[in-house]
Design a protein around this motif. Structure first.
Motif, PDB file in Angstrom:
ATOM      1  N   GLY A  44      51.764  27.676  38.274  1.00 36.55           N
ATOM      2  CA  GLY A  44      51.776  28.962  37.586  1.00 36.55           C
ATOM      3  C   GLY A  44      52.115  28.809  36.122  1.00 36.55           C
ATOM      4  N   ALA A  45      53.039  27.908  35.808  1.00 33.97           N
ATOM      5  CA  ALA A  45      53.407  27.686  34.415  1.00 33.97           C
ATOM      6  C   ALA A  45      52.253  27.079  33.636  1.00 33.97           C
ATOM      7  CB  ALA A  45      54.632  26.770  34.351  1.00 33.97           C
ATOM      8  N   ALA A  46      51.566  26.123  34.292  1.00 34.77           N
ATOM      9  CA  ALA A  46      50.422  25.489  33.621  1.00 34.77           C
ATOM     10  C   ALA A  46      49.324  26.502  33.367  1.00 34.77           C
ATOM     11  CB  ALA A  46      49.899  24.338  34.487  1.00 34.77           C
ATOM     12  N   TYR A  47      49.072  27.392  34.369  1.00 34.67           N
ATOM     13  CA  TYR A  47      48.024  28.395  34.206  1.00 34.67           C
ATOM     14  C   TYR A  47      48.387  29.380  33.114  1.00 34.67           C
ATOM     15  CZ  TYR A  47      44.593  31.948  35.406  1.00 34.67           C
ATOM     16  OH  TYR A  47      43.572  32.847  35.352  1.00 34.67           O
ATOM     17  N   ALA A  48      49.708  29.757  33.090  1.00 36.39           N
ATOM     18  CA  ALA A  48      50.161  30.707  32.074  1.00 36.39           C
ATOM     19  C   ALA A  48      50.051  30.114  30.678  1.00 36.39           C
ATOM     20  CB  ALA A  48      51.600  31.124  32.374  1.00 36.39           C
ATOM     21  N   ALA A  49      50.275  28.765  30.572  1.00 39.28           N
ATOM     22  CA  ALA A  49      50.219  28.123  29.270  1.00 39.28           C
ATOM     23  C   ALA A  49      48.786  27.961  28.782  1.00 39.28           C
ATOM     24  CB  ALA A  49      50.897  26.759  29.341  1.00 39.28           C
ATOM     25  N   ASP A  50      47.834  27.940  29.692  1.00 40.17           N
ATOM     26  CA  ASP A  50      46.432  27.798  29.335  1.00 40.17           C
ATOM     27  C   ASP A  50      45.919  29.140  28.810  1.00 40.17           C
ATOM     28  OD1 ASP A  50      43.749  27.252  29.127  1.00 40.17           O
ATOM     29  OD2 ASP A  50      43.630  26.180  31.032  1.00 40.17           O
ATOM     30  N   PRO A  51      45.400  29.184  27.570  1.00 40.14           N
ATOM     31  CA  PRO A  51      44.978  30.466  27.000  1.00 40.14           C
ATOM     32  C   PRO A  51      43.712  31.050  27.624  1.00 40.14           C
ATOM     33  CG  PRO A  51      44.360  28.682  25.533  1.00 40.14           C
ATOM     34  CD  PRO A  51      45.189  28.066  26.630  1.00 40.14           C
ATOM     35  N   TRP A  52      43.007  30.226  28.404  1.00 41.89           N
ATOM     36  CA  TRP A  52      41.751  30.713  28.986  1.00 41.89           C
ATOM     37  C   TRP A  52      41.487  29.998  30.292  1.00 41.89           C
ATOM     38  CZ3 TRP A  52      36.768  29.662  30.543  1.00 41.89           C
ATOM     39  CH2 TRP A  52      35.876  30.737  30.525  1.00 41.89           C
ATOM     40  N   PRO A  53      40.986  30.684  31.325  1.00 36.10           N
ATOM     41  CA  PRO A  53      40.509  32.072  31.296  1.00 36.10           C
ATOM     42  C   PRO A  53      41.640  33.084  31.414  1.00 36.10           C
ATOM     43  CG  PRO A  53      40.193  31.161  33.487  1.00 36.10           C
ATOM     44  CD  PRO A  53      40.691  30.031  32.631  1.00 36.10           C
ATOM     45  N   PRO A  54      41.416  34.301  30.936  1.00 32.34           N
ATOM     46  CA  PRO A  54      42.406  35.372  31.102  1.00 32.34           C
ATOM     47  C   PRO A  54      42.350  35.905  32.530  1.00 32.34           C
ATOM     48  CG  PRO A  54      40.449  36.204  30.035  1.00 32.34           C
ATOM     49  CD  PRO A  54      40.228  34.730  30.214  1.00 32.34           C
ATOM     50  N   ARG A  55      42.964  37.040  32.769  1.00 33.53           N
ATOM     51  CA  ARG A  55      42.995  37.599  34.128  1.00 33.53           C
ATOM     52  C   ARG A  55      41.633  38.147  34.551  1.00 33.53           C
ATOM     53  NH1 ARG A  55      48.023  38.013  36.181  1.00 33.53           N
ATOM     54  NH2 ARG A  55      49.773  37.776  34.739  1.00 33.53           N
ATOM     55  N   ALA A  56      40.803  38.515  33.586  1.00 34.26           N
ATOM     56  CA  ALA A  56      39.459  39.025  33.878  1.00 34.26           C
ATOM     57  C   ALA A  56      38.614  38.889  32.621  1.00 34.26           C
ATOM     58  CB  ALA A  56      39.506  40.477  34.329  1.00 34.26           C
ATOM     59  N   ILE A  57      37.297  38.855  32.806  1.00 35.86           N
ATOM     60  CA  ILE A  57      36.376  38.776  31.680  1.00 35.86           C
ATOM     61  C   ILE A  57      35.397  39.938  31.779  1.00 35.86           C
ATOM     62  CG2 ILE A  57      34.500  37.462  30.616  1.00 35.86           C
ATOM     63  CD1 ILE A  57      35.914  34.917  31.481  1.00 35.86           C
ATOM     64  N   THR A  58      35.205  40.624  30.652  1.00 31.80           N
ATOM     65  CA  THR A  58      34.247  41.725  30.582  1.00 31.80           C
ATOM     66  C   THR A  58      33.152  41.364  29.594  1.00 31.80           C
ATOM     67  OG1 THR A  58      35.959  43.374  31.067  1.00 31.80           O
ATOM     68  CG2 THR A  58      33.918  44.169  30.081  1.00 31.80           C
ATOM     69  N   LEU A  59      31.911  41.400  30.058  1.00 28.10           N
ATOM     70  CA  LEU A  59      30.755  41.193  29.203  1.00 28.10           C
ATOM     71  C   LEU A  59      30.201  42.567  28.842  1.00 28.10           C
ATOM     72  CD1 LEU A  59      28.956  38.302  31.150  1.00 28.10           C
ATOM     73  CD2 LEU A  59      30.668  38.113  29.334  1.00 28.10           C
ATOM     74  N   VAL A  60      30.320  42.943  27.588  1.00 23.17           N
ATOM     75  CA  VAL A  60      29.910  44.271  27.132  1.00 23.17           C
ATOM     76  C   VAL A  60      28.467  44.226  26.635  1.00 23.17           C
ATOM     77  CG1 VAL A  60      30.360  46.131  25.484  1.00 23.17           C
ATOM     78  CG2 VAL A  60      32.271  44.901  26.545  1.00 23.17           C
ATOM     79  N   VAL A  61      27.674  45.199  27.075  1.00 26.35           N
ATOM     80  CA  VAL A  61      26.282  45.343  26.661  1.00 26.35           C
ATOM     81  C   VAL A  61      26.144  46.702  25.984  1.00 26.35           C
ATOM     82  CG1 VAL A  61      23.888  45.531  27.455  1.00 26.35           C
ATOM     83  CG2 VAL A  61      25.436  43.885  28.531  1.00 26.35           C
ATOM     84  N   GLY A  62      25.537  46.727  24.802  1.00 24.47           N
ATOM     85  CA  GLY A  62      25.423  47.971  24.041  1.00 24.47           C
ATOM     86  C   GLY A  62      24.262  48.861  24.430  1.00 24.47           C
ATOM     87  N   PHE A  63      23.629  48.554  25.556  1.00 25.50           N
ATOM     88  CA  PHE A  63      22.500  49.348  26.033  1.00 25.50           C
ATOM     89  C   PHE A  63      22.695  49.689  27.506  1.00 25.50           C
ATOM     90  CE2 PHE A  63      20.948  46.695  22.573  1.00 25.50           C
ATOM     91  CZ  PHE A  63      20.350  47.637  21.739  1.00 25.50           C
ATOM     92  N   ALA A  64      21.946  50.664  27.980  1.00 28.56           N
ATOM     93  CA  ALA A  64      22.037  51.064  29.378  1.00 28.56           C
ATOM     94  C   ALA A  64      21.530  49.951  30.296  1.00 28.56           C
ATOM     95  CB  ALA A  64      21.229  52.347  29.605  1.00 28.56           C
ATOM     96  N   ALA A  65      21.916  50.019  31.552  1.00 32.93           N
ATOM     97  CA  ALA A  65      21.457  49.044  32.531  1.00 32.93           C
ATOM     98  C   ALA A  65      19.939  49.110  32.671  1.00 32.93           C
ATOM     99  CB  ALA A  65      22.125  49.310  33.879  1.00 32.93           C
ATOM    100  N   GLY A  66      19.325  47.959  32.949  1.00 31.50           N
ATOM    101  CA  GLY A  66      17.889  47.925  33.171  1.00 31.50           C
ATOM    102  C   GLY A  66      17.100  47.267  32.071  1.00 31.50           C
ATOM    103  N   GLY A  67      17.762  46.910  30.961  1.00 35.70           N
ATOM    104  CA  GLY A  67      17.064  46.263  29.861  1.00 35.70           C
ATOM    105  C   GLY A  67      17.234  44.757  29.881  1.00 35.70           C
ATOM    106  N   ASN A  68      16.626  44.089  28.909  1.00 34.94           N
ATOM    107  CA  ASN A  68      16.683  42.629  28.881  1.00 34.94           C
ATOM    108  C   ASN A  68      18.072  42.100  28.538  1.00 34.94           C
ATOM    109  OD1 ASN A  68      15.467  43.910  26.374  1.00 34.94           O
ATOM    110  ND2 ASN A  68      16.118  41.956  25.519  1.00 34.94           N
ATOM    111  N   THR A  69      18.799  42.796  27.661  1.00 32.89           N
ATOM    112  CA  THR A  69      20.157  42.363  27.323  1.00 32.89           C
ATOM    113  C   THR A  69      21.069  42.480  28.535  1.00 32.89           C
ATOM    114  OG1 THR A  69      19.776  43.221  25.089  1.00 32.89           O
ATOM    115  CG2 THR A  69      22.027  42.628  25.647  1.00 32.89           C
TER     116      THR A  69
END
Length: 322
Positions: A16-41
């Motif tokens: 747990g200490a080693a994981y806490a000391a590691d800056p990545w990955p965080p608790r979750a990752i969010t990939l943000v897309v600036g368009f609605a679902a269904g497009g190429n992005t």
């Protein structure tokens, strides 16, 4: 028994200490897309998310924040913590084209972001609804000039399709009225219904509607003909465009993201491109980016692409919006 319990507890604490000391990955990752679902992005983001989920012990989600040509989502990421937990999956529309398109953009792509890696490239096709009595480039030109003013749909102001459509109208000497939508899926419905005259859309997302007889391809925007549409001429071939228009999708992190986290994010992209994700991109009709991208490869590409789009905006005469 007690000694074994204490030893096991110590191991857990050390992990747990080693994981806490590691800056990545965080608790979750969010990939943000600036368009609605269904497009190429959105497609690229979901392929990457699925790959990351398979290799990381944390949730990885795609969040769509459509609006203002993709800038709503990008602005959100620009204000996020620079810890690799919130990333932007974006096209040229909301990144390298932005400085040419907005007088006061909500963020600066150079100041507020660091380019991580390219995911894929895509080509475009000019399509019309099947109800429009147009089946060739010559008929499209005749129709447009006879009407004097025609309408077209895109997924937002300042997007690639917006620039290409205005360039087309300028070359033909006609007036084209722009109808921007919050996402590609929304404008396709109106295009199929015949509420707008044409659109310039990515080839893979148009193919199903073309095959179903709901849309008719008129011309492609790349340098040569597309092998999926061998009978459809290129606008470069026709002499309408002097050079090809193509798009891309890539990953950006907020400025200040540590170099070691950037490297690990590139590793995730590389793993996706070399694995089933790269094949999935190809299966969907796009061109996967080259794997093993170096630390500066995508950044150099982004800088070059900004210069290209600046010249394109000046050539077409689109004035930056407030």
């Amino acid at each position: 028994m007690l000694k074994r319990f204490v030893a096991a507890l110590g191991a857990v604490c050390l992990f747990g200490a080693a994981y806490a000391a590691d800056p990545w990955p965080p608790r979750a990752i969010t990939l943000v897309v600036g368009f609605a679902a269904g497009g190429n992005t959105d497609l690229a983001a979901r392929i990457l998310a699925n790959s990351m989920k398979a290799s990381l012990p944390i949730p990885v989600v795609v969040e769509n924040k459509p609006g203002a040509g993709g800038t709503v989502g990008a602005a959100h990421v620009s204000r996020s913590a620079a810890n690799g937990g919130t990333l932007l999956v974006a096209s040229q529309s909301e990144t390298t084209m932005l400085k040419s398109n907005r007088l006061k953009p909500p963020y600066d792509i150079d100041r507020d972001f660091v380019p991580i890696a390219k995911l894929m490239d895509q080509d475009y096709v000019l399509v019309v609804p099947a109800s429009l009595k147009v089946s060739s480039w010559q008929e499209f030109v005749a129709y447009a000039r006879a009407q004097g003013s025609i309408t077209y749909a895109t997924s937002g102001v300042g997007t690639t399709a917006h620039v290409m459509s205005e360039h087309l109208a300028k070359e033909l000497g006609i007036k084209a009225v722009h109808f921007p939508y919050p996402g590609a899926a929304a404008f396709r419905a109106d295009l199929v219904a015949g509420r707008v005259d044409f659109s310039i859309d990515v080839v893979p997302l148009s193919m199903q509607l073309i095959s179903a007889g709901k849309l008719r391809p008129i011309a492609v925007t790349q340098k040569s003909r597309d092998q999926r549409l061998p009978n459809v001429p290129s606008l470069v071939e026709l002499g309408v465009f002097a050079e090809q228009y193509a798009g891309w999708t890539g990953v950006f992190a907020p400025k200040g993201t540590p170099p070691e986290i950037q490297a690990r994010l590139r590793d995730q992209v590389d793993q996706m491109l070399r694995g089933s994700g790269g094949q999935e991109i190809s299966n969907n009709g796009y061109r996967p980016a080259s794997p093993r991208q170096g630390a500066s490869d995508f950044a150099q590409f982004v800088a070059s692409d900004q210069r290209k789009w600046q010249a394109a905006f000046q050539r077409v005469g689109i004035q930056p919006s407030p």
